[in-house]
Design a protein around this motif. Structure first.
Motif, PDB file in Angstrom:
ATOM      1  N   TYR A   1      45.081  30.834  50.507  1.00  0.00           N
ATOM      2  CA  TYR A   1      44.528  30.013  51.333  1.00  0.00           C
ATOM      3  C   TYR A   1      45.611  29.731  52.529  1.00  0.00           C
ATOM      4  O   TYR A   1      46.820  29.824  52.110  1.00  0.00           O
ATOM      5  N   ALA A   2      45.217  28.929  53.628  1.00  0.00           N
ATOM      6  CA  ALA A   2      45.858  28.593  54.528  1.00  0.00           C
ATOM      7  C   ALA A   2      45.395  27.057  54.983  1.00  0.00           C
ATOM      8  O   ALA A   2      44.400  27.006  55.065  1.00  0.00           O
ATOM      9  N   ASP A   3      46.316  26.335  55.322  1.00  0.00           N
ATOM     10  CA  ASP A   3      45.919  24.975  55.576  1.00  0.00           C
ATOM     11  C   ASP A   3      45.489  25.014  57.279  1.00  0.00           C
ATOM     12  O   ASP A   3      46.151  25.230  57.979  1.00  0.00           O
ATOM     13  N   PRO A   4      44.500  24.610  57.242  1.00  0.00           N
ATOM     14  CA  PRO A   4      43.612  24.565  58.506  1.00  0.00           C
ATOM     15  C   PRO A   4      44.493  23.612  59.572  1.00  0.00           C
ATOM     16  O   PRO A   4      44.215  23.764  60.754  1.00  0.00           O
ATOM     17  N   HIS A   5      44.895  22.485  58.930  1.00  0.00           N
ATOM     18  CA  HIS A   5      45.599  21.457  59.754  1.00  0.00           C
ATOM     19  C   HIS A   5      47.068  22.158  60.505  1.00  0.00           C
ATOM     20  O   HIS A   5      47.324  21.898  61.540  1.00  0.00           O
ATOM     21  N   ILE A   6      47.525  23.008  59.913  1.00  0.00           N
ATOM     22  CA  ILE A   6      48.641  23.774  60.307  1.00  0.00           C
ATOM     23  C   ILE A   6      48.448  24.933  60.931  1.00  0.00           C
ATOM     24  O   ILE A   6      49.011  25.100  62.314  1.00  0.00           O
ATOM     25  N   THR A   7      47.256  25.712  60.780  1.00  0.00           N
ATOM     26  CA  THR A   7      47.025  26.975  61.413  1.00  0.00           C
ATOM     27  C   THR A   7      46.419  26.644  63.062  1.00  0.00           C
ATOM     28  O   THR A   7      46.576  27.403  63.726  1.00  0.00           O
TER      29      THR A   7
ATOM     30  N   ALA B   1      51.137  30.326  64.299  1.00  0.00           N
ATOM     31  CA  ALA B   1      50.985  31.740  63.910  1.00  0.00           C
ATOM     32  C   ALA B   1      52.056  32.597  64.677  1.00  0.00           C
ATOM     33  O   ALA B   1      52.501  33.505  64.001  1.00  0.00           O
ATOM     34  N   GLU B   2      52.351  32.275  65.765  1.00  0.00           N
ATOM     35  CA  GLU B   2      53.516  33.373  66.315  1.00  0.00           C
ATOM     36  C   GLU B   2      54.846  32.963  65.668  1.00  0.00           C
ATOM     37  O   GLU B   2      55.426  34.240  65.555  1.00  0.00           O
TER      38      GLU B   2
ATOM     39  N   ARG C   1      56.074  36.711  57.714  1.00  0.00           N
ATOM     40  CA  ARG C   1      55.268  35.874  57.165  1.00  0.00           C
ATOM     41  C   ARG C   1      53.569  35.775  57.560  1.00  0.00           C
ATOM     42  O   ARG C   1      53.367  35.987  58.422  1.00  0.00           O
ATOM     43  N   SER C   2      52.858  35.227  56.431  1.00  0.00           N
ATOM     44  CA  SER C   2      51.518  35.391  56.627  1.00  0.00           C
ATOM     45  C   SER C   2      51.308  33.900  56.760  1.00  0.00           C
ATOM     46  O   SER C   2      52.035  32.899  56.487  1.00  0.00           O
TER      47      SER C   2
ATOM     48  N   VAL D   1      54.554  37.787  51.586  1.00  0.00           N
ATOM     49  CA  VAL D   1      54.682  37.290  52.992  1.00  0.00           C
ATOM     50  C   VAL D   1      54.198  35.874  52.884  1.00  0.00           C
ATOM     51  O   VAL D   1      53.582  35.214  53.837  1.00  0.00           O
ATOM     52  N   ASP D   2      54.327  35.205  51.665  1.00  0.00           N
ATOM     53  CA  ASP D   2      53.941  33.893  51.467  1.00  0.00           C
ATOM     54  C   ASP D   2      54.648  32.995  52.605  1.00  0.00           C
ATOM     55  O   ASP D   2      55.823  32.899  53.019  1.00  0.00           O
ATOM     56  N   PHE D   3      53.708  32.100  53.294  1.00  0.00           N
ATOM     57  CA  PHE D   3      54.078  31.164  54.311  1.00  0.00           C
ATOM     58  C   PHE D   3      55.205  30.417  53.911  1.00  0.00           C
ATOM     59  O   PHE D   3      56.191  29.946  54.559  1.00  0.00           O
TER      60      PHE D   3
END
Length: 295
Positions: A181-187, A193-194, A201-202, A236-238
């Motif tokens: 999963y990716a935290d939508p608040h952070i993404t 992303a850059e 990393r992902s 590639v863990d965030f």
């Protein structure tokens, strides 16, 4: 009456030599990065600015937002024992309900996801079982959200519970298989992303289950995350590409035989997961062979 204080006076009793030493070591490390790797003041400002924007977007404390920078540094469990995190997870909520052993984590009747039966043992450094060890267990739902953290209508302790190991140190529970999963608040923050891609990393975290293990004989409680062997997101863990070493990756098996599925009361294929915790107690040896076979 006004009291005049000597501006050069520092109370010696308030000086903390350890704090002084750590600050100097930090500055020396930055100086080495400047001289050997070309660190600039603009680099530091760029990192601080991005962290501040993440903090504003998520509402999380700045120290928590910076966790990806230091989480890989603070992981104990050396000398062959199961590695443990020395930091508290921001997704932990105390007071989860007790479940049977074997049991089932609380979940919605229509909880989405692939059923998972997780099991294993809690052992000391001699390979002996730790009876009565308390395991606090929780993980994200199929959409990546943790219960109790968002106003999303999900019950506070959904996919959260605790149990106690039996006389053989065994535990077993049924849940649904976590996903990356990716935290939508952070993404949603510009530049994240850059920045993550620049580090190779992902934006995603690999699938994992959180555990806390408590027992009177343990030197310290164990806390951390157990991952799934073969998950391509792990490297590639965030949060950190080395946060999930092989010692924290569990074997999993997908079961698709219709008879097997029916015998376990499921309507669709399910997974099983095996993981043994080998933890240091007050009578354990200082060093063991990693993944030692219990006696």
């Amino acid at each position: 009456m006004t009291t005049t204080t000597d501006p050069s006076y520092v109370d010696p009793a308030l000086i903390n030599p350890r704090a002084v030493r750590l600050v100097e070591a930090f500055k020396n490390a930055l100086a080495r990065l400047r001289d050997e790797d070309g660190l600039t003041f603009d680099d530091l400002n760029a990192v601080a600015d991005l962290l501040q924007r993440i903090q504003t977007a998520t509402g999380a404390p700045l120290a928590l937002v910076a966790m990806p920078l230091y989480s890989e540094l603070f992981q104990g469990g050396q000398d062959g024992y199961t590695p443990s995190e020395d930091v508290d997870s921001p997704t932990y909520i105390p007071g989860s309900p007790r479940i049977d052993n074997p049991g089932t984590l609380p979940m919605r009747p229509d909880e989405p996801g692939t059923p998972l039966i997780a099991s294993g043992r809690v052992l000391d450094g001699h390979g002996r079982p730790l009876e009565g060890a308390k395991l606090d267990i929780y993980h994200a739902a199929d959409n990546g959200n943790y219960s109790g953290l968002y106003d999303d209508g999900v019950l506070r302790y959904n996919l959260r519970g605790h149990l106690f190991t039996d006389s053989d140190g065994r535990y077993a529970f049924t849940t649904i298989t976590p996903v990356a999963y990716a935290d939508p608040h952070i993404t949603a923050v510009d530049g994240v992303a850059e920045a993550v891609a620049a580090l190779g990393r992902s934006l995603y975290r690999p699938a994992h289950i959180h555990y806390e293990v408590h027992h009177p004989d343990l030197i310290t409680p164990w806390r951390g995350e157990i991952y799934f062997k073969g998950d391509p997101v792990i490297p590639v863990d965030f949060v950190g590409g080395t946060l999930a070493p092989p010692a924290l990756q569990a074997d999993t098996v997908l079961h698709e035989d219709p008879e097997d599925i029916a015998q376990h009361g499921f309507q669709s294929p399910y997974r099983t997961m095996e993981f043994d915790f080998i933890l240091k107690t007050r009578t354990s040896p200082d060093t063991i062979t990693p993944k030692a076979t219990p006696a």
